[in-house]
Motif scaffolding. Structure first.
Motif, PDB file in Angstrom:
ATOM      1  N   VAL A 120       8.792  -5.022   9.596  1.00  0.00           N
ATOM      2  CA  VAL A 120       8.265  -4.101   8.599  1.00  0.00           C
ATOM      3  C   VAL A 120       6.751  -4.248   8.567  1.00  0.00           C
ATOM      4  O   VAL A 120       6.197  -5.283   8.954  1.00  0.00           O
ATOM      5  CB  VAL A 120       8.858  -4.362   7.204  1.00  0.00           C
ATOM      6  CG1 VAL A 120      10.320  -3.953   7.158  1.00  0.00           C
ATOM      7  CG2 VAL A 120       8.699  -5.819   6.794  1.00  0.00           C
ATOM      8  N   ALA A 121       6.084  -3.205   8.099  1.00  0.00           N
ATOM      9  CA  ALA A 121       4.629  -3.216   8.034  1.00  0.00           C
ATOM     10  C   ALA A 121       4.176  -2.360   6.861  1.00  0.00           C
ATOM     11  O   ALA A 121       4.847  -1.404   6.474  1.00  0.00           O
ATOM     12  CB  ALA A 121       4.017  -2.695   9.340  1.00  0.00           C
ATOM     13  N   LEU A 122       3.044  -2.731   6.301  1.00  0.00           N
ATOM     14  CA  LEU A 122       2.452  -2.020   5.165  1.00  0.00           C
ATOM     15  C   LEU A 122       1.370  -1.069   5.678  1.00  0.00           C
ATOM     16  O   LEU A 122       0.545  -1.451   6.511  1.00  0.00           O
ATOM     17  CB  LEU A 122       1.860  -3.029   4.187  1.00  0.00           C
ATOM     18  CG  LEU A 122       1.300  -2.506   2.867  1.00  0.00           C
ATOM     19  CD1 LEU A 122       2.410  -1.888   2.020  1.00  0.00           C
ATOM     20  CD2 LEU A 122       0.614  -3.636   2.104  1.00  0.00           C
ATOM     21  N   TYR A 123       1.391   0.173   5.165  1.00  0.00           N
ATOM     22  CA  TYR A 123       0.422   1.188   5.584  1.00  0.00           C
ATOM     23  C   TYR A 123      -0.298   1.765   4.372  1.00  0.00           C
ATOM     24  O   TYR A 123       0.227   1.759   3.261  1.00  0.00           O
ATOM     25  CB  TYR A 123       1.119   2.334   6.326  1.00  0.00           C
ATOM     26  CG  TYR A 123       1.491   2.028   7.753  1.00  0.00           C
ATOM     27  CD1 TYR A 123       0.761   2.561   8.813  1.00  0.00           C
ATOM     28  CD2 TYR A 123       2.568   1.208   8.047  1.00  0.00           C
ATOM     29  CE1 TYR A 123       1.106   2.291  10.123  1.00  0.00           C
ATOM     30  CE2 TYR A 123       2.923   0.918   9.353  1.00  0.00           C
ATOM     31  CZ  TYR A 123       2.182   1.469  10.388  1.00  0.00           C
ATOM     32  OH  TYR A 123       2.523   1.180  11.694  1.00  0.00           O
ATOM     33  N   ALA A 124      -1.511   2.279   4.625  1.00  0.00           N
ATOM     34  CA  ALA A 124      -2.280   2.955   3.585  1.00  0.00           C
ATOM     35  C   ALA A 124      -2.819   4.273   4.129  1.00  0.00           C
ATOM     36  O   ALA A 124      -3.063   4.417   5.336  1.00  0.00           O
ATOM     37  CB  ALA A 124      -3.427   2.074   3.108  1.00  0.00           C
ATOM     38  N   TYR A 125      -2.987   5.236   3.229  1.00  0.00           N
ATOM     39  CA  TYR A 125      -3.520   6.551   3.608  1.00  0.00           C
ATOM     40  C   TYR A 125      -4.324   7.098   2.424  1.00  0.00           C
ATOM     41  O   TYR A 125      -3.941   6.939   1.259  1.00  0.00           O
ATOM     42  CB  TYR A 125      -2.376   7.504   3.933  1.00  0.00           C
ATOM     43  CG  TYR A 125      -2.826   8.923   4.213  1.00  0.00           C
ATOM     44  CD1 TYR A 125      -3.161   9.315   5.508  1.00  0.00           C
ATOM     45  CD2 TYR A 125      -2.911   9.863   3.190  1.00  0.00           C
ATOM     46  CE1 TYR A 125      -3.580  10.618   5.769  1.00  0.00           C
ATOM     47  CE2 TYR A 125      -3.326  11.159   3.445  1.00  0.00           C
ATOM     48  CZ  TYR A 125      -3.668  11.537   4.732  1.00  0.00           C
ATOM     49  OH  TYR A 125      -4.078  12.823   4.990  1.00  0.00           O
ATOM     50  N   HIS A 126      -5.456   7.735   2.739  1.00  0.00           N
ATOM     51  CA  HIS A 126      -6.250   8.389   1.689  1.00  0.00           C
ATOM     52  C   HIS A 126      -7.045   9.540   2.295  1.00  0.00           C
ATOM     53  O   HIS A 126      -7.199   9.637   3.523  1.00  0.00           O
ATOM     54  CB  HIS A 126      -7.197   7.377   1.022  1.00  0.00           C
ATOM     55  CG  HIS A 126      -8.326   6.935   1.917  1.00  0.00           C
ATOM     56  ND1 HIS A 126      -9.531   7.603   1.996  1.00  0.00           N
ATOM     57  CD2 HIS A 126      -8.433   5.888   2.785  1.00  0.00           C
ATOM     58  CE1 HIS A 126     -10.320   6.997   2.856  1.00  0.00           C
ATOM     59  NE2 HIS A 126      -9.677   5.949   3.348  1.00  0.00           N
TER      60      HIS A 126
END
Length: 211
Positions: free
Chosen positions: A177-183
């Motif tokens: 699993v991996a954590l992602y960010a978007y803006h």
């Protein structure tokens, strides 16, 4: 009249096996003078005891800012020595954004990203993706990726801003699993690592139950 009911359980080295989630294909038989369990069944019992007493867990927290480009789904990396990593589930030097499954089962996954103060009403989200090794596929399991994510608050803050996602995920060996960010702020944003509790970008992955 009152009569006590007694339930008998087989005892193995002083441990009541009825209280453990043991799952074997052949139900053991018990013969006087013979070992109660085979070597293979004892291995299963040993693994169950280890999982019950020392759940595979990893917790990592960033100590330096990470730049997140605008309009890009970006993996959060953790090139740091983990606070906890008792089953080699994460590397601080190779693929540092991946948190791998060692024993199969259901895992609690909780990720949070802290951002520096910024005034913006543009989309901003954090989500979790799962890589399935059997099919070599990557899919969102918590939250929504990119501009498809719901956004019901602005980032018009005087202090750091935190977005997080938590889920239970079924993982097989070598899945991760991996954590992602978007803006869509229009320019890059930095994560905020204040050093105090609740002010860092973090990732927790912990085994909770067999699959």
């Amino acid at each position: 009249s009152s009569r006590r009911r007694h339930t008998r359980y087989p005892l193995v080295t002083g441990v009541q096996t009825c209280a453990l989630p043991i799952s074997w294909s052949t139900v053991p038989t018990f013969t006087a003078g013979a070992p109660a369990l085979t070597a293979a069944q004892m291995n299963i019992l040993g693994n169950d005891l280890k999982l019950a007493g020392d759940r595979p867990s990893v917790f990592a927290a960033r100590t330096a800012a990470q730049s997140i480009a605008t309009g890009t789904d970006q993996i959060i990396t953790f090139p740091v020595t983990e606070v906890l990593n008792n089953d080699a589930m994460h590397s601080s030097s190779v693929n540092t954004g991946q948190f791998k499954c060692v024993p199969p089962g259901y895992y609690l996954v909780a990720g949070a990203v802290s951002f520096t103060p910024v005034s913006s009403s543009n989309p901003f989200t954090v989500y979790v993706q799962k890589y399935t090794s059997a099919s070599s596929t990557l899919a969102v399991v918590a939250g929504s990726a990119g501009s498809a994510a719901p956004h019901n608050s602005t980032m018009n803050q005087l202090a750091f801003v935190v977005r997080s996602n938590t889920c239970i995920v079924k993982l097989a060996v070598d899945d991760y699993v991996a954590l992602y960010a978007y803006h869509e702020h229009g320019s890059s944003l930095n994560t905020y690592e204040g050093g105090a509790k609740g002010q860092s970008t973090t990732m927790l992955v912990q085994w909770v139950a067999p699959s």
